[in-house]
Scaffold this motif. Sequence first.
Motif, PDB file in Angstrom:
ATOM      1  N   ILE A  51      -2.184  29.736  38.324  1.00 35.40           N
ATOM      2  CA  ILE A  51      -1.313  28.543  38.301  1.00 35.40           C
ATOM      3  C   ILE A  51       0.092  28.924  38.760  1.00 35.40           C
ATOM      4  CG2 ILE A  51      -0.176  26.875  36.757  1.00 35.40           C
ATOM      5  CD1 ILE A  51      -2.811  26.936  35.084  1.00 35.40           C
ATOM      6  N   TYR A  52       0.582  30.062  38.268  1.00 39.23           N
ATOM      7  CA  TYR A  52       1.936  30.527  38.622  1.00 39.23           C
ATOM      8  C   TYR A  52       2.059  30.768  40.124  1.00 39.23           C
ATOM      9  CZ  TYR A  52       6.109  33.498  38.642  1.00 39.23           C
ATOM     10  OH  TYR A  52       7.351  34.031  38.907  1.00 39.23           O
ATOM     11  N   ARG A  53       0.961  31.218  40.742  1.00 39.84           N
ATOM     12  CA  ARG A  53       0.974  31.460  42.195  1.00 39.84           C
ATOM     13  C   ARG A  53       0.687  30.190  43.006  1.00 39.84           C
ATOM     14  NH1 ARG A  53      -2.228  37.138  43.288  1.00 39.84           N
ATOM     15  NH2 ARG A  53      -1.117  38.429  41.798  1.00 39.84           N
ATOM     16  N   SER A  54       0.591  29.050  42.300  1.00 41.47           N
ATOM     17  CA  SER A  54       0.339  27.742  42.932  1.00 41.47           C
ATOM     18  C   SER A  54      -1.020  27.672  43.627  1.00 41.47           C
ATOM     19  CB  SER A  54       1.444  27.397  43.941  1.00 41.47           C
ATOM     20  OG  SER A  54       2.692  27.373  43.302  1.00 41.47           O
ATOM     21  N   LEU A  55      -1.972  28.491  43.183  1.00 41.88           N
ATOM     22  CA  LEU A  55      -3.325  28.434  43.725  1.00 41.88           C
ATOM     23  C   LEU A  55      -4.167  27.402  42.967  1.00 41.88           C
ATOM     24  CD1 LEU A  55      -3.831  32.269  44.195  1.00 41.88           C
ATOM     25  CD2 LEU A  55      -3.598  30.571  46.018  1.00 41.88           C
ATOM     26  N   ILE A  56      -3.740  27.088  41.747  1.00 45.22           N
ATOM     27  CA  ILE A  56      -4.393  26.054  40.939  1.00 45.22           C
ATOM     28  C   ILE A  56      -3.328  25.049  40.522  1.00 45.22           C
ATOM     29  CG2 ILE A  56      -5.617  25.575  38.784  1.00 45.22           C
ATOM     30  CD1 ILE A  56      -6.829  28.303  38.873  1.00 45.22           C
ATOM     31  N   GLN A  57      -3.675  23.761  40.564  1.00 40.67           N
ATOM     32  CA  GLN A  57      -2.768  22.718  40.099  1.00 40.67           C
ATOM     33  C   GLN A  57      -3.163  22.287  38.691  1.00 40.67           C
ATOM     34  OE1 GLN A  57      -3.625  19.855  43.189  1.00 40.67           O
ATOM     35  NE2 GLN A  57      -1.799  20.401  44.337  1.00 40.67           N
ATOM     36  N   VAL A  58      -2.179  22.072  37.851  1.00 42.26           N
ATOM     37  CA  VAL A  58      -2.423  21.571  36.493  1.00 42.26           C
ATOM     38  C   VAL A  58      -2.571  20.052  36.573  1.00 42.26           C
ATOM     39  CG1 VAL A  58      -1.478  21.333  34.173  1.00 42.26           C
ATOM     40  CG2 VAL A  58      -1.133  23.465  35.443  1.00 42.26           C
ATOM     41  N   SER A  59      -3.689  19.515  36.041  1.00 45.13           N
ATOM     42  CA  SER A  59      -3.876  18.062  36.099  1.00 45.13           C
ATOM     43  C   SER A  59      -3.652  17.374  34.750  1.00 45.13           C
ATOM     44  CB  SER A  59      -5.266  17.708  36.648  1.00 45.13           C
ATOM     45  OG  SER A  59      -6.282  18.383  35.956  1.00 45.13           O
ATOM     46  N   SER A  60      -3.776  18.113  33.642  1.00 48.05           N
ATOM     47  CA  SER A  60      -3.420  17.517  32.346  1.00 48.05           C
ATOM     48  C   SER A  60      -3.040  18.613  31.352  1.00 48.05           C
ATOM     49  CB  SER A  60      -4.554  16.660  31.792  1.00 48.05           C
ATOM     50  OG  SER A  60      -5.632  17.450  31.383  1.00 48.05           O
ATOM     51  N   ILE A  61      -2.116  18.235  30.465  1.00 49.12           N
ATOM     52  CA  ILE A  61      -1.562  19.179  29.480  1.00 49.12           C
ATOM     53  C   ILE A  61      -1.701  18.563  28.096  1.00 49.12           C
ATOM     54  CG2 ILE A  61       0.622  20.195  28.663  1.00 49.12           C
ATOM     55  CD1 ILE A  61       1.454  20.516  31.534  1.00 49.12           C
ATOM     56  N   GLY A  62      -2.054  19.386  27.101  1.00 50.19           N
ATOM     57  CA  GLY A  62      -2.152  18.914  25.722  1.00 50.19           C
ATOM     58  C   GLY A  62      -0.777  18.787  25.088  1.00 50.19           C
TER      59      GLY A  62
END
Length: 444
Positions: A51-62
Amino acid sequence: KPCLLYLGIYPEDYSINHTSLTRQWIAEGFVKSDGRRTIEQVADEYLSELIYRSLIQVSSIGFEGKVKNCQVHDLLHEVIVRKMEDLSFCHFLYEGDDESATLGTIRRLSIDTSSNKVLKSTNNAHIRAIHAFKKGGLLDIFMGLLSSKSRPLKVLDLEGTLLSYVPSNLGNLFHLRYLNLRNTKVQVLPKSVGKLKNLETLDIRDTLVHEFPSEINKLKQLRHLLAFHRNYEAEYSLLGFTTGVVMKKGIKNLTSLQNLCYVEVEHAGIDLIQEMRFLRQLRKLGLRCVRREYGNAICASVEEMKQLESLNITAIAQDEIIDLNSISSLPQLRRLHLKARLEKMPNWISTLEFLVKIRLALSNLKDDPLRSLEKLPSLLKVSIWDNAYDGQILHFRSGGFPKLKELYLARLNRVNSILIDKGALLSLENFKLNKMPHLKEVPS
C-alpha cells in the motif's frame, strides 16, 4: 513479488478483503515468520508495504483506521495478469472463454464464470490454489472429481458459489491449508475433514452447517475457525440474528486456534468451556447460548487466554444472569460484546486500557454504565442497546470519552434524559439514537 502477483487472481475492480488475502498468502507459503511476531502480523506488514508503494489501493477502512478492503488499479491489474500468464502463475477461466483449461501446467486457477467448463480443469494434478468467483458453474461435480485423489492443493476459495455439497473424500486434499466455503449452500462437513492435518483456516460463515463432526478436533494446525450464520431476513430479535455452531468435546486439542466464533455452548456445556482454557493462543472468542451456571467456568478459561483481543458472549435467554465478575484482568482486550443480563458492570472492564469497542445489550444495569467507561483511554466506539441500562439518565461528563468517535444508543426503554457536559465527547463523529420511547429531547 508472489504476494503482489496473487492480487491478479481476483477479477478487475474486485474489492479484496484484507484478512482473507493475508491468510491466503500464508497458506501458499509466501510469508515467513520472524519469530518475534505472529505470521499474521508479518503478512499485515507485507500488505502495508505494498500500500505504501502505491501498488495496492485502500478501498475501505474500519473505525480503528485499519485497512478492511483493498483493490488494484485497472492498469496495474492488467500488468500483473500479463506477468502471471508469462510465469504460468495462474490460469483464468472467463465467461465466454473457449480455451481449454487443460493446456500446460496449471498452478492456480481463477474461475470467473458460471460456465461448467470448469470441469475440464480437473485433470491437472499440479493445482495449488483454486478461486471461484460469481457462481462458479457445477461445482458439486467438480469438488467430487477434485478430491478423488491427493493433490498439492493448498487454497480452495469457493465463497459465494452455488456449491451445496462437500464430498465424503474431502480428506484426500491433505495439503489443504485454506478452505473457504462462506455463503454457499453446504449443509454438512464430512468426517474426513479430520484428515486435513495442515488446515489453518476453515471459513463456513453463512452456510447451513450447524454442527461440526468430532473429527474437527484433530486439526492441530487450525488457526482460524469461523462459523456462524446471520439471518437478516428474520424479524428483529433481542438475542440477535446470529446462530453459531455446535462442537463436541475434545476442543482442547486445537491449541493453535486464534479465532473461534461462534460456538453454541449449551450442547456440550461446562465441560467444553473448561477445555477452552487450553486454547492459549486465542485472540478472538465468541460464545452463544450461555447459561447462568457457566459464568465461573467462562471466567476461569478466559483468564488463561493472555492474547485475547476480542470477546463476544450472548446468553441463552433475555433474563439469564451471567456473572463475569471473577475475571481479574484481560490485558490485551480490544473488543467486548456482552449480550446478557449483568445487573452490575464487572470491575475489570474499567481497567481495559486497549479497549477500542464495547457493545452492551440486555445488561439491565442499575448504575449509569458511563462511569465505568468514560476514562478508558483507547475507546473509539460504544453501543448501549436493548435495555442494557435500567436507569433514566445518561450523563456524559466533561473530559469523558476523549477519543470516542462513534456512539450508538438504541432501545433503552427507561432513559428519558441524556446530558452532555461541555468538554465531553470531544472527538465524536457519529451519534445515533434509535427507539428511545421516553426520551424527552435530544441533547442540545
